[in-house]
Motif scaffolding. Structure first.
Motif, PDB file in Angstrom:
ATOM      1  N   THR A   1      -6.540   1.480  -7.487  1.00 12.82           N
ATOM      2  CA  THR A   1      -6.231   2.874  -7.185  1.00 12.82           C
ATOM      3  C   THR A   1      -7.437   3.573  -6.573  1.00 12.82           C
ATOM      4  O   THR A   1      -8.592   3.257  -6.881  1.00 12.82           O
TER       5      THR A   1
ATOM      6  N   VAL B   1      -0.140   6.373   4.818  1.00 15.78           N
ATOM      7  CA  VAL B   1       0.448   6.951   3.616  1.00 15.78           C
ATOM      8  C   VAL B   1       0.298   8.451   3.660  1.00 15.78           C
ATOM      9  O   VAL B   1      -0.569   8.995   4.379  1.00 15.78           O
TER      10      VAL B   1
ATOM     11  N   ILE C   1       0.866  -1.177   0.000  1.00 13.02           N
ATOM     12  CA  ILE C   1       0.000   0.000   0.000  1.00 13.02           C
ATOM     13  C   ILE C   1       0.906   1.231   0.000  1.00 13.02           C
ATOM     14  O   ILE C   1       1.787   1.364   0.847  1.00 13.02           O
ATOM     15  N   TYR C   2       0.679   2.150  -0.945  1.00 15.26           N
ATOM     16  CA  TYR C   2       1.526   3.332  -1.040  1.00 15.26           C
ATOM     17  C   TYR C   2       0.783   4.414  -1.807  1.00 15.26           C
ATOM     18  O   TYR C   2      -0.326   4.178  -2.341  1.00 15.26           O
ATOM     19  N   ALA C   3       1.359   5.609  -1.879  1.00 11.60           N
ATOM     20  CA  ALA C   3       0.690   6.736  -2.533  1.00 11.60           C
ATOM     21  C   ALA C   3       1.661   7.491  -3.412  1.00 11.60           C
ATOM     22  O   ALA C   3       2.867   7.523  -3.160  1.00 11.60           O
TER      23      ALA C   3
ATOM     24  N   TYR D   1      -2.885   9.662   5.846  1.00  8.54           N
ATOM     25  CA  TYR D   1      -4.125   8.895   5.877  1.00  8.54           C
ATOM     26  C   TYR D   1      -3.781   7.442   6.199  1.00  8.54           C
ATOM     27  O   TYR D   1      -2.661   6.980   5.939  1.00  8.54           O
TER      28      TYR D   1
ATOM     29  N   VAL E   1     -10.324   4.183   3.643  1.00  9.34           N
ATOM     30  CA  VAL E   1      -9.323   5.224   3.886  1.00  9.34           C
ATOM     31  C   VAL E   1      -9.830   6.105   5.019  1.00  9.34           C
ATOM     32  O   VAL E   1     -10.979   6.587   4.991  1.00  9.34           O
TER      33      VAL E   1
ATOM     34  N   VAL F   1      -0.590  11.717   1.354  1.00 12.07           N
ATOM     35  CA  VAL F   1      -1.234  12.119   0.111  1.00 12.07           C
ATOM     36  C   VAL F   1      -1.015  13.612  -0.075  1.00 12.07           C
ATOM     37  O   VAL F   1      -1.252  14.411   0.848  1.00 12.07           O
TER      38      VAL F   1
ATOM     39  N   THR G   1      -3.027   9.925  -5.294  1.00 10.78           N
ATOM     40  CA  THR G   1      -3.538   8.597  -5.613  1.00 10.78           C
ATOM     41  C   THR G   1      -2.951   7.560  -4.666  1.00 10.78           C
ATOM     42  O   THR G   1      -1.736   7.520  -4.450  1.00 10.78           O
ATOM     43  N   ILE G   2      -3.811   6.737  -4.100  1.00 12.35           N
ATOM     44  CA  ILE G   2      -3.402   5.627  -3.243  1.00 12.35           C
ATOM     45  C   ILE G   2      -3.444   4.349  -4.079  1.00 12.35           C
ATOM     46  O   ILE G   2      -4.400   4.111  -4.828  1.00 12.35           O
ATOM     47  N   TYR G   3      -2.397   3.536  -3.950  1.00 11.92           N
ATOM     48  CA  TYR G   3      -2.300   2.284  -4.698  1.00 11.92           C
ATOM     49  C   TYR G   3      -2.324   1.100  -3.731  1.00 11.92           C
ATOM     50  O   TYR G   3      -1.677   1.133  -2.674  1.00 11.92           O
TER      51      TYR G   3
ATOM     52  N   VAL H   1      -4.813   3.550   5.417  1.00 11.55           N
ATOM     53  CA  VAL H   1      -5.516   2.723   4.440  1.00 11.55           C
ATOM     54  C   VAL H   1      -5.678   1.325   5.025  1.00 11.55           C
ATOM     55  O   VAL H   1      -4.698   0.711   5.491  1.00 11.55           O
TER      56      VAL H   1
END
Length: 462
Positions: free
Chosen positions: A434, A459, A394-396, A444, A414, A461, A400-402, A446
């Motif tokens: 995404t 993460v 999980i990363y950003a 944030y 989130v 953002v 956009t968060i992936y 996730v």
């Protein structure tokens, strides 16, 4: 020194051929009357004088120039003038350019050719069907420590001032973007790039040939010092060099016979943002035929992108002057950490592709930057796992968060730092999912729920 007939006498006419198994390396004092260093289509002679050479007459250094192509060159002698390119009747006419933020032509015969400065030349062999010319530089050879002047204002066109190659790996380019050099590649009509940490692109090489001109992007006006300790008998031409750097992947963009390359490297010496001392800025040629590829970090367009650790999402663009099909191919990743997944995402089509399993991807490119279309993902499992949680990353990137996982995702939630739910979405069968966040930038949390468990990750953002 390895002279053919032993150490020359003080009255000798010493000649160093364009090609040889062993070029002279002086380790004791030598005096000659005249010295000539030859050059032809196969190469240019090389000499390591190490400060031991005395010439009582003239030193003549020849440079063969293939006509109808741009070359970047630097004078190997002191006090040379632009008139050196004004050859006798029946020889090619030359166009000479210098660079100071923009190109300008030198049209007179008396402009000094500054030692360590690069110039761009073109020999017109077509108009009068003249042969490929050989330019003779006559004067005292450059030797010893020299400081190549940098402006700190962006791109500087410098040059190897010696009659031997320079090993760039032995140079200390502390004030140069990415510790990188760029040399004009006549065959590919792009810039060959070499970086001490980021490897080679488009045929880049650690060796700068005798009299080779090259671009750097400088941070200040302190200059780059080079000397006899950096000189070697090598690198007569820039030749293709594959990379042996660990945790490197090369991405090639190819349109027909035209191509361009980037390198992306994972190295803990760097951060996951733009690092001026490690990342190498892209030098564009703006040729409509070439699919000019680059990554983006902190609004910097990069040819070599070195990041510190996975997971990370790296935006990748392809500048096009012609709408056509382009094939992206990943290579040279055999030594990349096997625990890191390398995935290409096409944001326009929603396609994701595991580049380790299938390294080539063909798409229809439009004219322009094709900006925000592609993302390179480097993902590993991290975060807080509850029992039975699968391999989830999980990363950003930007807003956009992936979520990158091999497991079936049931739900993604989130939360802001107050524990309030910002958004909640149902999972899908895609390996890369995404979520765009339109709220204020900040941290944030996730939460990803899969069929095997739950994983949470904090993460940032933008």
């Amino acid at each position: 020194a390895n002279w053919t007939n032993g150490k020359p006498a003080a009255t000798a006419e010493a000649i160093i051929p364009a090609t040889a198994l062993n070029f002279p390396t002086l380790t004791s004092a030598v005096t000659v009357n005249n010295l000539t260093i030859e050059s032809n289509a196969s190469g240019t002679g090389s000499l390591l004088d190490n400060g031991y050479l005395t010439i009582t007459g003239n030193a003549t250094v020849k440079q063969y120039v293939q006509g109808e192509k741009w070359h970047m060159i630097s004078s190997p002698v002191q006090n040379a003038l632009s008139g050196v390119f004004h050859l006798a009747a029946g020889q090619a006419d030359f166009y000479i350019r210098q660079f100071a933020g923009a190109w300008s032509y030198i049209t007179d015969l008396t402009t000094p050719l500054v030692a360590g400065k690069g110039y761009s030349i073109w020999a017109d062999t077509q108009t009068n069907s003249t042969p490929h010319p050989t330019v003779p530089f006559v004067g005292a050879l450059n030797t010893g420590n020299m400081t190549l002047a940098t402006t700190g204002a962006g791109w500087d066109l410098l040059g190897n001032p010696f009659v031997s190659a320079i090993d760039w790996n032995t140079v200390n380019p502390a004030n140069v973007d990415g510790s990188a050099v760029r040399v004009w590649n006549q065959t590919l009509t792009v810039y060959s790039t070499y970086s001490q940490l980021g490897g080679s692109l488009n045929g880049g090489n650690r060796y700068l040939a005798p009299m080779q001109g090259f671009f750097v992007k400088s941070f200040n006006s302190n200059g780059i010092t080079i000397g006899n300790a950096n000189r070697v008998h090598n690198g007569q031409l820039f030749v293709k060099s594959s990379n042996t750097i660990n945790d490197l992947v090369k991405i090639t963009a190819k349109r027909g016979t035209y191509k361009d390359e980037i390198n992306v490297v994972m190295n803990p010496i760097a951060t996951n943002n733009y690092d001026a001392q490690y990342d190498a800025t892209k030098l564009f040629v703006n040729d409509a035929n070439i699919p000019e590829i680059y990554t983006v970090s902190n609004n910097k367009n990069l040819a070599i992108n070195i990041f510190g650790s996975a997971p990370i999402a790296i935006p990748m663009n392809i500048r096009m002057g012609i709408a056509d099909n382009v094939t992206l191919t990943a290579s040279e990743f055999a030594n990349f950490d096997a625990s890191v997944n390398i995935t290409l995402e096409d944001m326009l089509t929603g396609t994701t592709q595991d580049l380790r399993q299938n390294p080539s991807y063909t798409f229809a490119a439009s004219i322009g930057e094709n900006a925000n279309r592609f993302v390179l993902h480097f993902a590993t499992a991290s975060g807080i796992n509850e029992p039975n949680a699968g391999n989830i990353s999980i990363y950003a990137n930007e807003n956009t968060i992936y979520v990158n996982t091999t497991e079936k995702v049931e739900e993604i939630s989130v939360y802001n730092m107050l524990g309030q739910v910002i958004t909640k979405v149902s999972g899908s069968a895609k390996s890369l999912q995404t979520i765009s966040i339109d709220n204020a930038s900040g941290n944030y949390v996730v939460k990803v729920t899969t069929e095997k468990g739950v994983k949470t990750e904090k993460v940032f953002v933008k």
